[in-house]
Every structure is written in structure tokens, then in C-alpha cells.
Design a protein around this motif. Structure first.
Motif, PDB file in Angstrom:
ATOM      1  N   GLN A  85      35.235 -48.681 -67.884  1.00 22.61           N
ATOM      2  CA  GLN A  85      35.234 -48.677 -66.426  1.00 22.61           C
ATOM      3  C   GLN A  85      36.350 -50.163 -66.212  1.00 22.61           C
ATOM      4  O   GLN A  85      36.880 -50.672 -65.554  1.00 22.61           O
ATOM      5  CB  GLN A  85      33.949 -49.111 -66.136  1.00 22.61           C
ATOM      6  N   GLY A  86      36.550 -50.812 -67.680  1.00 24.13           N
ATOM      7  CA  GLY A  86      36.924 -51.893 -67.976  1.00 24.13           C
ATOM      8  C   GLY A  86      38.331 -52.169 -67.266  1.00 24.13           C
ATOM      9  O   GLY A  86      38.819 -52.778 -66.971  1.00 24.13           O
ATOM     10  N   ALA A  87      39.190 -50.775 -67.976  1.00 19.38           N
ATOM     11  CA  ALA A  87      40.186 -50.751 -67.854  1.00 19.38           C
ATOM     12  C   ALA A  87      41.011 -49.564 -66.422  1.00 19.38           C
ATOM     13  O   ALA A  87      42.050 -50.519 -65.744  1.00 19.38           O
ATOM     14  CB  ALA A  87      40.833 -50.035 -69.147  1.00 19.38           C
ATOM     15  N   ILE A  88      39.740 -49.259 -65.956  1.00 20.59           N
ATOM     16  CA  ILE A  88      39.756 -48.436 -64.374  1.00 20.59           C
ATOM     17  C   ILE A  88      40.130 -49.506 -63.572  1.00 20.59           C
ATOM     18  O   ILE A  88      40.964 -49.614 -62.703  1.00 20.59           O
ATOM     19  CB  ILE A  88      38.621 -47.523 -64.331  1.00 20.59           C
ATOM     20  N   ASP A  89      38.903 -50.671 -63.584  1.00 17.52           N
ATOM     21  CA  ASP A  89      39.285 -51.500 -62.744  1.00 17.52           C
ATOM     22  C   ASP A  89      40.428 -52.658 -62.631  1.00 17.52           C
ATOM     23  O   ASP A  89      40.641 -53.002 -62.101  1.00 17.52           O
ATOM     24  CB  ASP A  89      37.769 -52.354 -63.051  1.00 17.52           C
ATOM     25  N   HIS A  90      40.971 -52.801 -64.070  1.00 16.53           N
ATOM     26  CA  HIS A  90      42.150 -53.761 -64.047  1.00 16.53           C
ATOM     27  C   HIS A  90      43.377 -53.243 -63.196  1.00 16.53           C
ATOM     28  O   HIS A  90      43.809 -53.417 -62.061  1.00 16.53           O
ATOM     29  CB  HIS A  90      42.268 -53.789 -65.920  1.00 16.53           C
ATOM     30  N   GLN A  91      43.147 -51.585 -63.724  1.00 20.58           N
ATOM     31  CA  GLN A  91      44.348 -50.794 -62.716  1.00 20.58           C
ATOM     32  C   GLN A  91      44.233 -50.475 -61.720  1.00 20.58           C
ATOM     33  O   GLN A  91      45.594 -50.426 -60.823  1.00 20.58           O
ATOM     34  CB  GLN A  91      44.471 -49.215 -63.676  1.00 20.58           C
ATOM     35  N   LEU A  92      43.133 -50.654 -61.085  1.00 18.59           N
ATOM     36  CA  LEU A  92      42.501 -50.481 -59.845  1.00 18.59           C
ATOM     37  C   LEU A  92      42.858 -51.438 -58.952  1.00 18.59           C
ATOM     38  O   LEU A  92      41.611 -51.653 -58.173  1.00 18.59           O
ATOM     39  CB  LEU A  92      42.018 -49.315 -59.576  1.00 18.59           C
ATOM     40  N   ARG A  93      43.005 -52.866 -59.961  1.00 15.65           N
ATOM     41  CA  ARG A  93      42.136 -54.408 -58.906  1.00 15.65           C
ATOM     42  C   ARG A  93      42.991 -54.135 -57.655  1.00 15.65           C
ATOM     43  O   ARG A  93      44.463 -54.344 -57.440  1.00 15.65           O
ATOM     44  CB  ARG A  93      42.309 -55.221 -59.829  1.00 15.65           C
ATOM     45  N   GLY A  94      42.691 -54.524 -56.627  1.00 12.38           N
ATOM     46  CA  GLY A  94      43.923 -54.781 -55.542  1.00 12.38           C
ATOM     47  C   GLY A  94      42.988 -53.690 -54.259  1.00 12.38           C
ATOM     48  O   GLY A  94      44.616 -53.121 -52.992  1.00 12.38           O
ATOM     49  N   VAL A  95      43.228 -52.122 -55.048  1.00  9.27           N
ATOM     50  CA  VAL A  95      43.236 -50.592 -54.323  1.00  9.27           C
ATOM     51  C   VAL A  95      41.945 -50.964 -52.961  1.00  9.27           C
ATOM     52  O   VAL A  95      40.481 -50.848 -53.976  1.00  9.27           O
ATOM     53  CB  VAL A  95      43.374 -50.097 -55.407  1.00  9.27           C
ATOM     54  N   SER A  96      42.289 -50.349 -52.760  1.00  5.29           N
ATOM     55  CA  SER A  96      41.352 -49.857 -51.567  1.00  5.29           C
ATOM     56  C   SER A  96      40.804 -48.770 -52.406  1.00  5.29           C
ATOM     57  O   SER A  96      40.981 -48.303 -52.997  1.00  5.29           O
ATOM     58  CB  SER A  96      41.445 -49.050 -50.339  1.00  5.29           C
ATOM     59  N   PRO A  97      39.170 -48.800 -52.098  1.00  8.77           N
ATOM     60  CA  PRO A  97      38.281 -47.337 -53.019  1.00  8.77           C
ATOM     61  C   PRO A  97      38.525 -45.896 -52.586  1.00  8.77           C
ATOM     62  O   PRO A  97      38.966 -45.259 -51.678  1.00  8.77           O
ATOM     63  CB  PRO A  97      36.478 -47.567 -51.969  1.00  8.77           C
ATOM     64  N   VAL A  98      38.846 -45.816 -53.993  1.00 10.88           N
ATOM     65  CA  VAL A  98      39.335 -44.401 -53.846  1.00 10.88           C
ATOM     66  C   VAL A  98      38.445 -43.411 -54.820  1.00 10.88           C
ATOM     67  O   VAL A  98      37.447 -44.232 -55.809  1.00 10.88           O
ATOM     68  CB  VAL A  98      40.592 -44.380 -55.281  1.00 10.88           C
ATOM     69  N   ARG A  99      37.993 -42.385 -55.004  1.00 11.30           N
ATOM     70  CA  ARG A  99      37.119 -41.699 -55.928  1.00 11.30           C
ATOM     71  C   ARG A  99      38.276 -41.463 -57.214  1.00 11.30           C
ATOM     72  O   ARG A  99      39.106 -40.712 -57.663  1.00 11.30           O
ATOM     73  CB  ARG A  99      36.924 -39.569 -55.676  1.00 11.30           C
ATOM     74  N   VAL A 100      36.558 -41.337 -58.296  1.00 13.74           N
ATOM     75  CA  VAL A 100      37.270 -41.392 -59.916  1.00 13.74           C
ATOM     76  C   VAL A 100      36.501 -40.143 -60.307  1.00 13.74           C
ATOM     77  O   VAL A 100      34.990 -39.904 -59.668  1.00 13.74           O
ATOM     78  CB  VAL A 100      36.467 -43.240 -60.860  1.00 13.74           C
ATOM     79  N   LEU A 101      37.084 -39.648 -61.275  1.00 12.70           N
ATOM     80  CA  LEU A 101      36.947 -38.177 -61.592  1.00 12.70           C
ATOM     81  C   LEU A 101      36.826 -38.804 -63.158  1.00 12.70           C
ATOM     82  O   LEU A 101      37.546 -38.990 -64.027  1.00 12.70           O
ATOM     83  CB  LEU A 101      37.368 -37.212 -61.848  1.00 12.70           C
ATOM     84  N   ARG A 102      35.878 -38.599 -64.122  1.00 14.44           N
ATOM     85  CA  ARG A 102      36.213 -39.049 -65.786  1.00 14.44           C
ATOM     86  C   ARG A 102      36.162 -37.706 -66.117  1.00 14.44           C
ATOM     87  O   ARG A 102      35.978 -36.879 -65.817  1.00 14.44           O
ATOM     88  CB  ARG A 102      34.757 -39.978 -66.431  1.00 14.44           C
ATOM     89  N   LYS A 103      37.146 -37.912 -67.534  1.00 11.91           N
ATOM     90  CA  LYS A 103      37.431 -36.714 -68.485  1.00 11.91           C
ATOM     91  C   LYS A 103      36.513 -36.879 -69.311  1.00 11.91           C
ATOM     92  O   LYS A 103      35.474 -38.148 -69.777  1.00 11.91           O
ATOM     93  CB  LYS A 103      38.684 -36.932 -69.527  1.00 11.91           C
ATOM     94  N   PRO A 104      36.340 -35.915 -70.062  1.00 14.10           N
ATOM     95  CA  PRO A 104      36.822 -34.303 -69.327  1.00 14.10           C
ATOM     96  C   PRO A 104      35.532 -34.065 -68.404  1.00 14.10           C
ATOM     97  O   PRO A 104      35.318 -33.796 -68.204  1.00 14.10           O
ATOM     98  CB  PRO A 104      35.761 -33.821 -70.966  1.00 14.10           C
ATOM     99  N   LEU A 105      36.717 -33.412 -67.753  1.00 19.28           N
ATOM    100  CA  LEU A 105      36.916 -32.153 -66.667  1.00 19.28           C
ATOM    101  C   LEU A 105      35.879 -31.240 -66.358  1.00 19.28           C
ATOM    102  O   LEU A 105      35.715 -30.671 -67.837  1.00 19.28           O
ATOM    103  CB  LEU A 105      38.512 -32.151 -65.750  1.00 19.28           C
ATOM    104  N   ASN A 106      35.252 -30.943 -65.518  1.00 20.71           N
ATOM    105  CA  ASN A 106      34.686 -29.579 -65.228  1.00 20.71           C
ATOM    106  C   ASN A 106      34.091 -29.496 -63.553  1.00 20.71           C
ATOM    107  O   ASN A 106      34.420 -30.213 -63.415  1.00 20.71           O
ATOM    108  CB  ASN A 106      32.709 -30.096 -66.202  1.00 20.71           C
TER     109      ASN A 106
END
Length: 117
Positions: A85-106
Motif C-alpha cells: 500500500q505504501g508503494a501504491i500511495d507513493h506512485q499515485l500521489r497527487g492522482v485523482s482516486p482510481v480503482r485498485v485491484l491487488r494481485k493475485p487477480l481473480n
């Protein structure tokens, strides 16, 4: 309701799995191995969905999300990642909210994130 789904994912196994699931749900699927592949085409329409892996070679998933959000009519954006989650927050800092789907996918979690439920 079927939509056009653009999948930007460098892992062929993940792309193939996503494509199979999405096609079985009735969606039109267009696959790109990297952000540059999507950027070389006509931009996705506002009614489209774009699924973007955060860990892409070249232009990062975060950079692609920022570009897509600046379109006059941005598509629905879904991020897929196996990162913390920390890496996701860092990469998406300043981005309008997007939907996040965690791997592994189903299929169930993919359907849930696509419908926004």
C-alpha cells in the motif's frame, strides 16, 4: 453492460488471464505490453476502461494514469498491482482516486472493481 477494456500489462500471463476473463464477461479487450503501446494509438474514450499495471517498463503506470486523467473525457481507470500500500500511495500521489485491484487477480474481484460496487 459490455465495454471496451484496454489492458496495459507487461506480464503476458497476467494479460492473457485478464483478456480471457474480460472476454468471457462480454467485454472487448485490447492488450498493450507497455504504456508506450497505448500512447501510440487513439486515446481511450470516456466510456472505455483502462486497466494499468503500476510496474511497467519504460513509462510507469503512475505516469500513464496521470496522462489518462488529463484527457478531455478520461476513461475509467483501474490499477493492478502486487505492491505494498505504501508503494501504491507513493506512485499515485497527487492522482485523482482510481480503482485498485491487488494481485493475485481473480474473476470476482475483477468484476467487482469494473462495476464499481
Amino acid at each position: 453492460m459490455p465495454v471496451r477494456v484496454h489492458v496495459v500489462e507487461d506480464d503476458a500471463g497476467v494479460s492473457d488471464s485478464l483478456s480471457l476473463i474480460l472476454q468471457n464477461l462480454g467485454h472487448e479487450v485490447i492488450l498493450y505490453p507497455d504504456a508506450e503501446g497505448l500512447l501510440r494509438t487513439t486515446p481511450p474514450a470516456g466510456a472505455d476502461t483502462v486497466i494499468v499495471d503500476l510496474s511497467l517498463p519504460g513509462i510507469s503506470g503512475g505516469q500513464l494514469i496521470r496522462w489518462l486523467q488529463k484527457l478531455a473525457s478520461p476513461p475509467v481507470l483501474v490499477v493492478i498491482t502486487g505492491q505494498s500500500q505504501g508503494a501504491i500511495d507513493h506512485q499515485l500521489r497527487g492522482v485523482s482516486p482510481v480503482r485498485v485491484l491487488r494481485k493475485p487477480l481473480n474473476a470476482e474481484s475483477l468484476l467487482h472493481v469494473l462495476t464499481g460496487d
